[in-house]
Design a protein around this motif. Structure first.
Motif, PDB file in Angstrom:
ATOM      1  N   LEU A 220      11.008   5.576   1.753  1.00 29.28           N
ATOM      2  CA  LEU A 220      11.795   6.243   0.714  1.00 29.28           C
ATOM      3  C   LEU A 220      11.728   7.739   0.962  1.00 29.28           C
ATOM      4  N   GLU A 221      12.828   8.409   0.731  1.00 28.51           N
ATOM      5  CA  GLU A 221      12.854   9.867   0.857  1.00 28.51           C
ATOM      6  C   GLU A 221      13.504  10.498  -0.375  1.00 28.51           C
ATOM      7  N   PRO A 222      12.877  10.311  -1.545  1.00 30.56           N
ATOM      8  CA  PRO A 222      13.418  10.935  -2.748  1.00 30.56           C
ATOM      9  C   PRO A 222      13.268  12.450  -2.687  1.00 30.56           C
ATOM     10  N   ARG A 223      14.175  13.124  -3.345  1.00 28.81           N
ATOM     11  CA  ARG A 223      14.170  14.587  -3.345  1.00 28.81           C
ATOM     12  C   ARG A 223      14.077  15.098  -4.774  1.00 28.81           C
ATOM     13  N   GLY A 224      13.417  16.218  -4.902  1.00 34.05           N
ATOM     14  CA  GLY A 224      13.275  16.847  -6.201  1.00 34.05           C
ATOM     15  C   GLY A 224      13.528  18.336  -6.093  1.00 34.05           C
ATOM     16  N   LEU A 225      14.032  18.920  -7.151  1.00 29.28           N
ATOM     17  CA  LEU A 225      14.286  20.359  -7.185  1.00 29.28           C
ATOM     18  C   LEU A 225      13.083  21.086  -7.765  1.00 29.28           C
ATOM     19  N   TYR A 226      12.598  22.051  -7.027  1.00 24.93           N
ATOM     20  CA  TYR A 226      11.466  22.872  -7.480  1.00 24.93           C
ATOM     21  C   TYR A 226      11.996  24.264  -7.800  1.00 24.93           C
ATOM     22  N   GLN A 227      11.770  24.696  -9.027  1.00 26.64           N
ATOM     23  CA  GLN A 227      12.167  26.039  -9.448  1.00 26.64           C
ATOM     24  C   GLN A 227      11.096  27.010  -8.972  1.00 26.64           C
ATOM     25  N   LEU A 228      11.459  27.984  -8.155  1.00 25.68           N
ATOM     26  CA  LEU A 228      10.510  28.952  -7.635  1.00 25.68           C
ATOM     27  C   LEU A 228       9.868  29.730  -8.776  1.00 25.68           C
TER      28      LEU A 228
ATOM     29  N   ILE B 212       0.863  -1.175   0.000  1.00 25.85           N
ATOM     30  CA  ILE B 212       0.000   0.000   0.000  1.00 25.85           C
ATOM     31  C   ILE B 212       0.900   1.225   0.000  1.00 25.85           C
ATOM     32  N   VAL B 213       0.722   2.088  -0.976  1.00 28.91           N
ATOM     33  CA  VAL B 213       1.464   3.347  -1.006  1.00 28.91           C
ATOM     34  C   VAL B 213       0.452   4.479  -0.847  1.00 28.91           C
ATOM     35  N   GLY B 214       0.708   5.353   0.105  1.00 26.75           N
ATOM     36  CA  GLY B 214      -0.205   6.457   0.389  1.00 26.75           C
ATOM     37  C   GLY B 214       0.393   7.794  -0.006  1.00 26.75           C
ATOM     38  N   MET B 215      -0.082   8.835   0.654  1.00 28.46           N
ATOM     39  CA  MET B 215       0.406  10.184   0.381  1.00 28.46           C
ATOM     40  C   MET B 215       1.764  10.393   1.039  1.00 28.46           C
ATOM     41  N   PRO B 216       2.591  11.238   0.452  1.00 21.56           N
ATOM     42  CA  PRO B 216       3.887  11.512   1.074  1.00 21.56           C
ATOM     43  C   PRO B 216       3.791  12.617   2.118  1.00 21.56           C
ATOM     44  N   ARG B 217       4.782  12.643   2.971  1.00 24.52           N
ATOM     45  CA  ARG B 217       5.029  13.822   3.798  1.00 24.52           C
ATOM     46  C   ARG B 217       6.101  14.611   3.062  1.00 24.52           C
ATOM     47  N   VAL B 218       5.966  15.913   3.026  1.00 23.12           N
ATOM     48  CA  VAL B 218       6.870  16.737   2.219  1.00 23.12           C
ATOM     49  C   VAL B 218       7.520  17.791   3.090  1.00 23.12           C
ATOM     50  N   SER B 219       8.831  17.954   2.903  1.00 21.72           N
ATOM     51  CA  SER B 219       9.553  19.046   3.555  1.00 21.72           C
ATOM     52  C   SER B 219      10.364  19.778   2.496  1.00 21.72           C
TER      53      SER B 219
ATOM     54  N   GLN C  61      16.514  30.651  -6.128  1.00 18.85           N
ATOM     55  CA  GLN C  61      15.537  30.293  -7.155  1.00 18.85           C
ATOM     56  C   GLN C  61      15.081  28.839  -7.088  1.00 18.85           C
ATOM     57  N   THR C  62      15.622  28.069  -6.116  1.00 19.04           N
ATOM     58  CA  THR C  62      15.348  26.638  -6.091  1.00 19.04           C
ATOM     59  C   THR C  62      15.105  26.137  -4.670  1.00 19.04           C
ATOM     60  N   ASN C  63      14.071  25.328  -4.511  1.00 23.18           N
ATOM     61  CA  ASN C  63      13.830  24.605  -3.263  1.00 23.18           C
ATOM     62  C   ASN C  63      14.141  23.135  -3.491  1.00 23.18           C
ATOM     63  N   LEU C  64      14.715  22.498  -2.475  1.00 21.95           N
ATOM     64  CA  LEU C  64      14.938  21.060  -2.501  1.00 21.95           C
ATOM     65  C   LEU C  64      13.833  20.422  -1.663  1.00 21.95           C
ATOM     66  N   ARG C  65      12.933  19.715  -2.312  1.00 22.59           N
ATOM     67  CA  ARG C  65      11.809  19.097  -1.613  1.00 22.59           C
ATOM     68  C   ARG C  65      12.116  17.626  -1.353  1.00 22.59           C
ATOM     69  N   THR C  66      11.793  17.182  -0.152  1.00 23.89           N
ATOM     70  CA  THR C  66      11.915  15.771   0.208  1.00 23.89           C
ATOM     71  C   THR C  66      10.513  15.205   0.337  1.00 23.89           C
ATOM     72  N   TYR C  67      10.242  14.166  -0.433  1.00 27.43           N
ATOM     73  CA  TYR C  67       8.949  13.482  -0.423  1.00 27.43           C
ATOM     74  C   TYR C  67       9.135  12.144   0.286  1.00 27.43           C
ATOM     75  N   ARG C  68       8.665  12.042   1.511  1.00 32.09           N
ATOM     76  CA  ARG C  68       8.815  10.793   2.262  1.00 32.09           C
ATOM     77  C   ARG C  68       7.590   9.922   2.029  1.00 32.09           C
ATOM     78  N   PHE C  69       7.831   8.774   1.405  1.00 34.53           N
ATOM     79  CA  PHE C  69       6.797   7.782   1.174  1.00 34.53           C
ATOM     80  C   PHE C  69       7.061   6.584   2.077  1.00 34.53           C
ATOM     81  N   ASP C  70       6.065   6.214   2.877  1.00 35.41           N
ATOM     82  CA  ASP C  70       6.118   5.007   3.685  1.00 35.41           C
ATOM     83  C   ASP C  70       5.226   3.983   2.995  1.00 35.41           C
ATOM     84  N   ILE C  71       5.842   2.964   2.414  1.00 30.56           N
ATOM     85  CA  ILE C  71       5.110   1.939   1.676  1.00 30.56           C
ATOM     86  C   ILE C  71       4.911   0.747   2.608  1.00 30.56           C
ATOM     87  N   LEU C  72       3.662   0.409   2.867  1.00 31.91           N
ATOM     88  CA  LEU C  72       3.329  -0.680   3.771  1.00 31.91           C
ATOM     89  C   LEU C  72       3.198  -1.976   2.978  1.00 31.91           C
ATOM     90  N   PHE C  73       4.007  -2.959   3.311  1.00 31.94           N
ATOM     91  CA  PHE C  73       3.922  -4.292   2.718  1.00 31.94           C
ATOM     92  C   PHE C  73       3.225  -5.199   3.728  1.00 31.94           C
TER      93      PHE C  73
END
Length: 151
Positions: free
Chosen positions: A141-149, A51-58, A65-77
């Motif tokens: 998982l805590e993948p990160r993505g760059l968001y351009q402001l 089960i994969v749900g919504m992420p927590r984001v920081s 000009q750039t934010n580094l966002r961390t999307y924490r996904f807790d996948i329940l097996f």
């Protein structure tokens, strides 16, 4: 319509779950935008399932000009004991296979910033009620993505 950073990352996570299903590691997975509950969620094709749900984001300000966002996904097996040939070794095999899939695709096909993606980690726990007994683990998982402001 373009997809957001979070949507792109989640799509790649579900692609990895599809691979785990194709390889016979899990029987099915579901994506739901609410708190996953192993006791009320019926697996579409039996156990084990994920089960994969919504992420927590920081956010961290990377530069002006750039934010580094961390999307924490807790996948329940969720694994039911019935149907497992060897309860202990089968669970560890599922854990290792899931970790291997995510650790070898740590950028999630380019949707995450590779140099800043920490390895996946797992916490296991038994869940039981009067009529149900499962062993579950959460793969974080805590993948990160760059968001351009301003975009």
């Amino acid at each position: 319509m373009t997809t957001s950073l979070g949507q792109n990352i989640k799509q790649q996570i579900t692609a990895v779950l599809d691979t785990l299903k194709t390889n016979g590691i899990i029987n099915s997975w579901v994506s739901q935008d609410q708190s996953p509950n192993a006791l009320t969620q019926d697996p579409p094709s039996g156990y084990p399932f994920a089960i994969v749900g919504m992420p927590r984001v920081s956010n961290d300000m990377e530069e002006n000009q750039t934010n580094l966002r961390t999307y924490r996904f807790d996948i329940l097996f969720v694994c039911g004991y019935e149907g497992l040939a060897d309860m202990t070794n089968s669970i560890e095999g599922i854990m290792d296979a899931a970790l291997n899939q995510f650790d070898t695709n740590f950028t999630l096909n380019g949707s995450a910033v590779g140099a800043t993606v920490p390895p996946a980690h797992i916490e296991a726990l038994p869940i039981s009620t009067v009529d149900k007994t499962y062993v579950c683990f959460v793969l974080t998982l805590e993948p990160r993505g760059l968001y351009q402001l301003g975009t």
